[in-house]
Scaffold this active site. Sequence first.
Site, short mmCIF file in Angstrom:
data_model
loop_
_atom_site.label_atom_id
_atom_site.label_comp_id
_atom_site.label_asym_id
_atom_site.label_seq_id
_atom_site.Cartn_x
_atom_site.Cartn_y
_atom_site.Cartn_z
N ASP A 1 -7.12 3.07 -3.77
CA ASP A 1 -7.82 3.06 -2.48
C ASP A 1 -8.18 4.49 -2.12
OD1 ASP A 1 -8.83 2.64 0.03
OD2 ASP A 1 -6.94 2.05 0.95
N ASP B 1 -14.26 -1.65 2.31
CA ASP B 1 -13.38 -1.69 3.48
C ASP B 1 -14.16 -1.17 4.67
OD1 ASP B 1 -11.46 -1.22 5.45
OD2 ASP B 1 -10.08 -0.15 4.17
N SER C 1 0.85 -1.19 0.00
CA SER C 1 0.00 0.00 0.00
C SER C 1 0.89 1.23 0.00
CB SER C 1 -0.91 -0.01 1.23
OG SER C 1 -1.73 1.13 1.26
N LYS D 1 -10.41 -6.38 7.41
CA LYS D 1 -9.44 -5.96 8.42
C LYS D 1 -9.89 -6.52 9.76
CE LYS D 1 -7.83 -1.79 6.07
NZ LYS D 1 -7.87 -0.32 6.01
N GLU E 1 -10.99 0.55 -4.07
CA GLU E 1 -11.35 0.26 -2.69
C GLU E 1 -12.03 1.46 -2.02
OE1 GLU E 1 -9.19 -1.19 1.49
OE2 GLU E 1 -8.03 -1.02 -0.37
N LYS F 1 -3.02 4.95 -2.83
CA LYS F 1 -4.02 5.81 -2.24
C LYS F 1 -4.38 6.92 -3.23
CE LYS F 1 -4.08 3.86 1.89
NZ LYS F 1 -5.28 3.28 2.54
N GLY G 1 -4.67 -4.12 6.22
CA GLY G 1 -3.89 -3.76 7.39
C GLY G 1 -4.14 -2.33 7.83
N LYS H 1 -1.20 -1.18 -4.44
CA LYS H 1 -2.34 -0.35 -4.05
C LYS H 1 -1.87 1.08 -3.87
CE LYS H 1 -4.41 -0.45 0.15
NZ LYS H 1 -5.35 -0.93 1.21
#
Length: 375
Positions: A189, A239, A136, A263, A214, A164, A291, A162
């Site tokens: 994400d 999520d 991530s 998660k 996501e 952001k 995570g 991934k």
Amino acid sequence: MKITSATLRQVDIPLRHAFETSFTRMTAKKTMILELTDDAGTKGYGEVSAFDIPFYNEEFRAGAWELLINIMLPMILNVDMAHPDEMYSLVAGIRRNNMSKSAINCALWDIFAKEANISLATALGGNKKKVETGVSIGIQATPQALVQVVNGYIEQGYRRIKCKIKPGKDYDYLAAVRKAFPNVMLMGDANSAYRRADFASLKRLDDLNLIMIEQPLEPGDLLDHADLQQLITTPICLDESITSLDDTRKMIRLGSGKIINIKVARVGGLTVAKQIQALAAKNDIQCWCGGMLDSGVARAENVAIATLPGYTLPNDIAASTRYYDRDIITPLITLNGTYVDVSNRPGMGVSIDQDNLNDFTIATKSITVKAATHA
């Protein structure tokens, strides 16, 4: 098992690099580590993943600290439990606060597995000897800077990337990565940064062959997620929207997405994570383990849950050194190609690095059955 004492620590672990999402920028993981001891002297560990301020969900570290010390931990002391699942009935009067519940549940599972002399993965019903990982990456200053960061992780062996994203830092950034790496498993994400007015921008991401987007919309907005999923071809992964087995059922019925990032902390523990994955598998919903910039305690327990057969996509379980120069476990979680090997040691498979834990601890409280008061 009968828990006779509990110790809770506030821990600040410096990050190797600042981590930026759509809602914050962090330079340290401010977390809490819970140690439970049972009447046989076996210790188990869990992590309270609530951040310092409640930007991810309604929980935050100072509030979780007070809740656990003054209310929740006394509820589980000196109670005979045959299995970690039984803790939920003991704390049933506490609404939500899943991250506090998760720390207790994970510590109980650690004890349960240690006393059975089996690995946590085996205790949970896992069948994998290694789990695939992804990485991530926080929001970078420019698309070119993001490409450079991605390149470094691909060279280390990560194959699912991934990134952001948020409005204004989405399409151009992901497009630059896709151009540089045409075959990488790429996803964005959003951490709930978008709204209905942004549907056209999200639809544009269909051009980039992403494996998923996501959590694009607000956590409770399952209806708008369903509308968005009908509009776009890219799978939506939920999520923050999935905090319980009931949320999972509603997602499936409404068609709010095609993938779940489970998660453990967010859903309330390893027990609930198992239940969500089982329901998802019955309904052709893919899962993977997410995570929370975890310390090694939660990271080791994430490895164990990701061994369940229904975890079908690469997980956010990077090597310890991805985030930290010094972690609080030994041995560290390390990358073996594109995988993390699953420990066969009893319990969560790692030991606490007491020196590092002490160095990073800023506050400690303990409660015991004998004293029935805070130590």
